[in-house]
Design an enzyme around this catalytic site. Sequence first.
Site, PDB file in Angstrom:
ATOM      1  N   GLU A  99       0.521  -1.627   0.199  1.00  0.00           N
ATOM      2  CA  GLU A  99      -0.064  -0.064   0.114  1.00  0.00           C
ATOM      3  C   GLU A  99       0.961   1.340  -0.132  1.00  0.00           C
ATOM      4  OE1 GLU A  99      -2.648   1.096  -0.070  1.00  0.00           O
ATOM      5  OE2 GLU A  99      -4.584  -0.409   0.763  1.00  0.00           O
ATOM      6  N   ASP A 100       0.213   2.527   0.199  1.00  0.00           N
ATOM      7  CA  ASP A 100       0.843   3.387  -0.041  1.00  0.00           C
ATOM      8  C   ASP A 100       0.767   4.523   0.878  1.00  0.00           C
ATOM      9  OD1 ASP A 100      -1.292   3.551  -1.348  1.00  0.00           O
ATOM     10  OD2 ASP A 100      -1.349   5.244  -2.160  1.00  0.00           O
ATOM     11  N   ASP A 103      -4.261   4.033   6.495  1.00  0.00           N
ATOM     12  CA  ASP A 103      -5.040   5.540   6.736  1.00  0.00           C
ATOM     13  C   ASP A 103      -6.214   5.210   8.055  1.00  0.00           C
ATOM     14  OD1 ASP A 103      -6.584   8.228   8.126  1.00  0.00           O
ATOM     15  OD2 ASP A 103      -6.949   8.907   6.155  1.00  0.00           O
ATOM     16  N   PHE A 152      -2.601  16.191   5.830  1.00  0.00           N
ATOM     17  CA  PHE A 152      -2.977  15.535   4.253  1.00  0.00           C
ATOM     18  C   PHE A 152      -1.694  15.233   3.053  1.00  0.00           C
ATOM     19  CE2 PHE A 152      -4.526  15.964   0.434  1.00  0.00           C
ATOM     20  CZ  PHE A 152      -6.417  15.801   0.454  1.00  0.00           C
ATOM     21  N   ARG A 165      -0.445  12.989  -8.106  1.00  0.00           N
ATOM     22  CA  ARG A 165       0.329  11.871  -8.113  1.00  0.00           C
ATOM     23  C   ARG A 165       1.767  11.732  -8.349  1.00  0.00           C
ATOM     24  NH1 ARG A 165      -3.776   8.530  -6.176  1.00  0.00           N
ATOM     25  NH2 ARG A 165      -6.227   8.558  -7.696  1.00  0.00           N
TER      26      ARG A 165
HETATM   27  C1  PRP Z   1      -6.107   5.226  -0.295  1.00  0.00           C
HETATM   28  C2  PRP Z   1      -4.650   4.370  -0.094  1.00  0.00           C
HETATM   29  C3  PRP Z   1      -5.454   3.362   0.920  1.00  0.00           C
HETATM   30  C4  PRP Z   1      -6.152   3.635   1.544  1.00  0.00           C
HETATM   31  C5  PRP Z   1      -5.775   4.076   2.808  1.00  0.00           C
HETATM   32  O1  PRP Z   1      -6.741   4.754  -1.419  1.00  0.00           O
HETATM   33  O2  PRP Z   1      -4.213   4.491  -1.520  1.00  0.00           O
HETATM   34  O3  PRP Z   1      -5.789   1.936  -0.371  1.00  0.00           O
HETATM   35  O4  PRP Z   1      -6.931   5.083   0.493  1.00  0.00           O
HETATM   36  O5  PRP Z   1      -6.984   4.656   2.958  1.00  0.00           O
HETATM   37  P1  PRP Z   1      -7.758   3.519   4.578  1.00  0.00           P
HETATM   38  O6  PRP Z   1      -6.780   3.057   4.966  1.00  0.00           O
HETATM   39  O7  PRP Z   1      -8.250   5.132   5.140  1.00  0.00           O
HETATM   40  O8  PRP Z   1      -8.613   2.763   4.227  1.00  0.00           O
HETATM   41  P2  PRP Z   1      -7.658   5.858  -2.082  1.00  0.00           P
HETATM   42  O9  PRP Z   1      -9.179   5.417  -1.503  1.00  0.00           O
HETATM   43  O10 PRP Z   1      -7.510   7.526  -1.921  1.00  0.00           O
HETATM   44  O11 PRP Z   1      -8.050   5.411  -4.126  1.00  0.00           O
HETATM   45  P3  PRP Z   1      -6.191   5.849  -4.673  1.00  0.00           P
HETATM   46  O12 PRP Z   1      -5.227   4.858  -4.599  1.00  0.00           O
HETATM   47  O13 PRP Z   1      -7.136   4.954  -6.228  1.00  0.00           O
HETATM   48  O14 PRP Z   1      -5.752   6.828  -4.591  1.00  0.00           O
END
Ligand code: PRP
Length: 177
Positions: A99-100, A103, A152, A165
């Site tokens: 994962e990136d 949260d 953020f 991005r």
């Molecule tokens: C982001 C990130 C994780 C997720 C983490 O994805 O890449 O997959 O949120 O958040 P959490 O722990 O609160 O579930 P996002 O839904 O923003 O989509 P993206 O990867 O396409 O930006």
Amino acid sequence: MIGNYNILKKISEEEIQQQVKKIAQDIGNEYQNREPVLIGVLNGVFIFFADLVREISIPLKLDFVRLASYGSKNVSSGEIELTKDIELSIKGKPVIIVEDIIDTGLTLSYLVRHIKEKEPESVKICALINKLERREKEIGIDYWGFEIKKGFIVGYGLDYNEGFRYLPYILSLEIKD
Ligand code: PRP
């Protein structure tokens, strides 16, 4: 200041690449002769994933998933749906989910359950950023690059309204709307 944002903090390319190398080395040491399957969570992970796999010095396989969240992702009732599954078979294989950012932990707790149903040998978690402030689901993270209390975060794959991005570094923003 760029547009309606203040930049509070920057994580430079050098700092990021140093952590990517460290994680790659740890994975390489731990998975010697085991050919792990790395599963990247699109879209945000795309830059970190590409950098990470190129630093790992052992054979591995890779695949991707994509998830969509409906309603508020900030509450436990936020619905998460898998919109793209992996295509490789992972039964009996060592898996690392990449994962990136983690949260609330809701995405990952859903995904780990889904992946475990495919009966892999093991599942470990790797995240570039472990953001702690809004965590709702307890997640054991095995490899991480940066721990951040709050803020953020954009850049290096992470977006705000799909912008930012492409940046090779990470910014912590204060939004001034
Ligand atoms: C982001 C990130 C994780 C997720 C983490 O994805 O890449 O997959 O949120 O958040 P959490 O722990 O609160 O579930 P996002 O839904 O923003 O989509 P993206 O990867 O396409 O930006």
